[in-house]
Design an enzyme around this catalytic site. Structure first.
Site, PDB file in Angstrom:
ATOM      1  CG  ASP A  25      -4.026 -24.659  -7.140  1.00 59.42           C
ATOM      2  OD1 ASP A  25      -4.097 -24.294  -8.333  1.00 59.42           O
ATOM      3  OD2 ASP A  25      -3.805 -23.877  -6.186  1.00 59.42           O
ATOM      4  CG  ASN A  84       5.335 -15.880  -6.790  1.00 60.43           C
ATOM      5  OD1 ASN A  84       6.466 -16.341  -6.882  1.00 60.43           O
ATOM      6  ND2 ASN A  84       4.327 -16.284  -7.551  1.00 60.43           N
ATOM      7  CG  HIS A 102       7.814 -13.309  -9.378  1.00 53.78           C
ATOM      8  ND1 HIS A 102       6.618 -13.931  -9.642  1.00 53.78           N
ATOM      9  CD2 HIS A 102       7.524 -12.023  -9.089  1.00 53.78           C
ATOM     10  CE1 HIS A 102       5.637 -13.050  -9.524  1.00 53.78           C
ATOM     11  NE2 HIS A 102       6.155 -11.880  -9.193  1.00 53.78           N
ATOM     12  CG  ASP A 142      10.122 -19.024 -11.255  1.00 44.82           C
ATOM     13  OD1 ASP A 142       8.872 -18.930 -11.192  1.00 44.82           O
ATOM     14  OD2 ASP A 142      10.822 -18.319 -12.010  1.00 44.82           O
ATOM     15  CD  GLU A 190      -1.035 -20.720  -8.296  1.00 43.71           C
ATOM     16  OE1 GLU A 190      -0.587 -20.247  -9.366  1.00 43.71           O
ATOM     17  OE2 GLU A 190      -1.795 -20.094  -7.533  1.00 43.71           O
TER      18      GLU A 190
END
Ligand SMILES: [Mg+2]
Length: 304
Positions: free
Chosen positions: A180, A188, A193, A197, A223
Site C-alpha cells: 500500500d 493527490n 489527481h 494516477d 493505492e
C-alpha cells in the site's frame, strides 16, 4: 490473435471447420477455403463436425443446416454450450427462413444464403475476424485495471484458485504480498489527481518489473496492490517484499518540474493447504496495517 495484422492476413492464422453433406459443394468449397485459412477441417455431417470441433477448437465454423446424422443447428447448439466466442456461419437456402430463426436463437453469428457465392462467404469470414478481435478486447478489458494495466480483482480470483489447487496437489506453499502506497492522499492533494494516477502507474510498473513471470500482480484497491508469489514460502516472500520496498523507495517519478517520491508498506502471508482465500489475504492485510502502524516504508510478516 496478432492485433497488428490485417484482417485478411489474420485468416491465415485461424483454424476453420467446414461442415457440408453435399459432395459437389463440399469439394468445391474445400478447395476455395484451403487457400484462405491457416488450417481447414472438413466434416460431412454435424456429428463429425462436433468431434473435429472438440479435438481442434477452430475459431470459425461454416456449416450447412440440413445434413444426415446430426444437422447443423443441433451441432451449433452443442458447440455454443461449451464455447461462446467461436464464430458460426450457417449456410442456408432462402426458403429455410424458420431454420434461420432457430439459428439466430441458438447463437449463430452469421448466415450466407445458398447457393454460396465465394466472395460473400469470404467477406462474412472477414467480419468474423473483426468480431473475434472485439471479443478478445472485451475479455482483456474485463480482466484489466484500466489505469495501471495490471490485472484486476476478477483475474486475481482465477489466479488464486489456480495457485491454491497447485499448492494442495504438490504441498508447496505460495505467498501473498499486499503493498500500500504511504500517504498517497498527500500526492493527490498536493499535485492533483493526474499526478496521483501517474504515481500509481509508476509504482505498478516498478512492482511488475521485479517479480518473475510465474508470479502475479494486480491492483487490489485505490493505492493498494496484491501480489501472488508462486511456490514461495514466507521467508523467501519476505525477501521479495523487502526488494519491492527498496525499489519503490528509490523510485524517482518525474512530474512536471519535480521528481515525486513515495514509499510502500507491505504485509506478507503464506497460503497453507486448507486455508481459504479470504483468510490468506486478510493475514497479509493485517500485516500491512502493522507495517503502517510501525512507521510505514517497511515489511511485516503474518504471524500464522
Ligand atoms: Mg445439406
Amino acid at each position: 490473435m496478432n492485433k497488428t495484422m490485417g484482417d485478411a492476413d489474420c485468416l491465415k492464422n485461424l483454424t476453420v471447420l467446414y461442415v457440408e453433406d453435399q459432395e459437389d459443394a463440399r469439394v468445391q468449397f474445400t478447395r476455395f477455403l484451403e487457400r484462405l485459412v491457416g488450417q481447414l477441417l472438413v466434416a460431412e455431417n454435424g456429428a463429425e463436425g462436433l468431434n473435429l470441433f472438440m479435438a481442434n477448437h477452430p475459431q470459425i465454423i461454416i456449416t450447412d443446416i440440413l445434413m444426415p446424422v446430426m444437422d447443423g443447428l443441433v451441432m451449433s447448439q452443442e458447440i455454443r454450450k461449451i464455447d461462446r466466442s467461436v464464430q458460426i456461419i450457417v449456410l442456408t437456402a432462402f426458403e429455410q427462413i424458420d431454420y434461420l430463426k432457430s439459428a439466430i436463437n441458438i447463437g449463430v453469428n452469421k448466415y450466407v444464403t445458398k447457393p454460396v457465392n465465394g466472395v460473400t462467404l469470404y467477406k462474412t469470414m472477414l467480419e468474423c475476424v473483426v468480431d473475434l478481435r472485439s471479443l478478445e478486447q472485451l475479455k482483456d478489458a474485463a480482466r484489466t485495471d484500466l489505469l495501471t494495466g495490471l490485472a484486476n480483482r476478477r483475474e486475481l480470483e482465477i489466479r488464486f484458485s489456480a495457485e491454491k489447487g497447485r499448492a494442495e496437489r504438490n504441498g508447496i506453499p505460495f505467498s501473498v504480498i499486499i503493498a500500500d502506497i504511504d500517504f498517497f492522499k498527500r500526492v493527490n492533494d498536493t499535485y492533483g489527481h493526474l499526478a496521483g494516477d501517474h504515481v500509481l502507474k509508476a509504482v505498478a510498473d516498478a512492482l511488475v518489473g521485479c517479480i518473475r513471470t510465474e508470479d502475479f500482480c494486480c491492483r487490489w484497491g485505490g493505492e493498494e496492490f496484491l501480489l501472488l508469489l508462486a511456490s514461495t514460502n514466507l521467508e523467501a516472500a519476505a525477501i521479495v517484499a523487502e526488494k519491492l520496498r527498496q525499489i519503490v523507495f528509490n523510485l524517482e517519478i518525474p512530474w512536471e518540474w519535480e521528481s515525486l517520491r513515495v514509499t510502500v508498506s507491505l504485509g506478507v502471508s503464506t497460503y497453507k493447504p486448507g486455508m481459504d482465500r479470504d483468510e490468506c489475504i486478510r493475514l497479509a492485510d493485517e500485516a500491512m496495517f502493522r507495517a503502517k502502524a510501525a512507521g510505514r516504508n517497511r515489511v511485516e510478516l503474518s504471524e500464522v
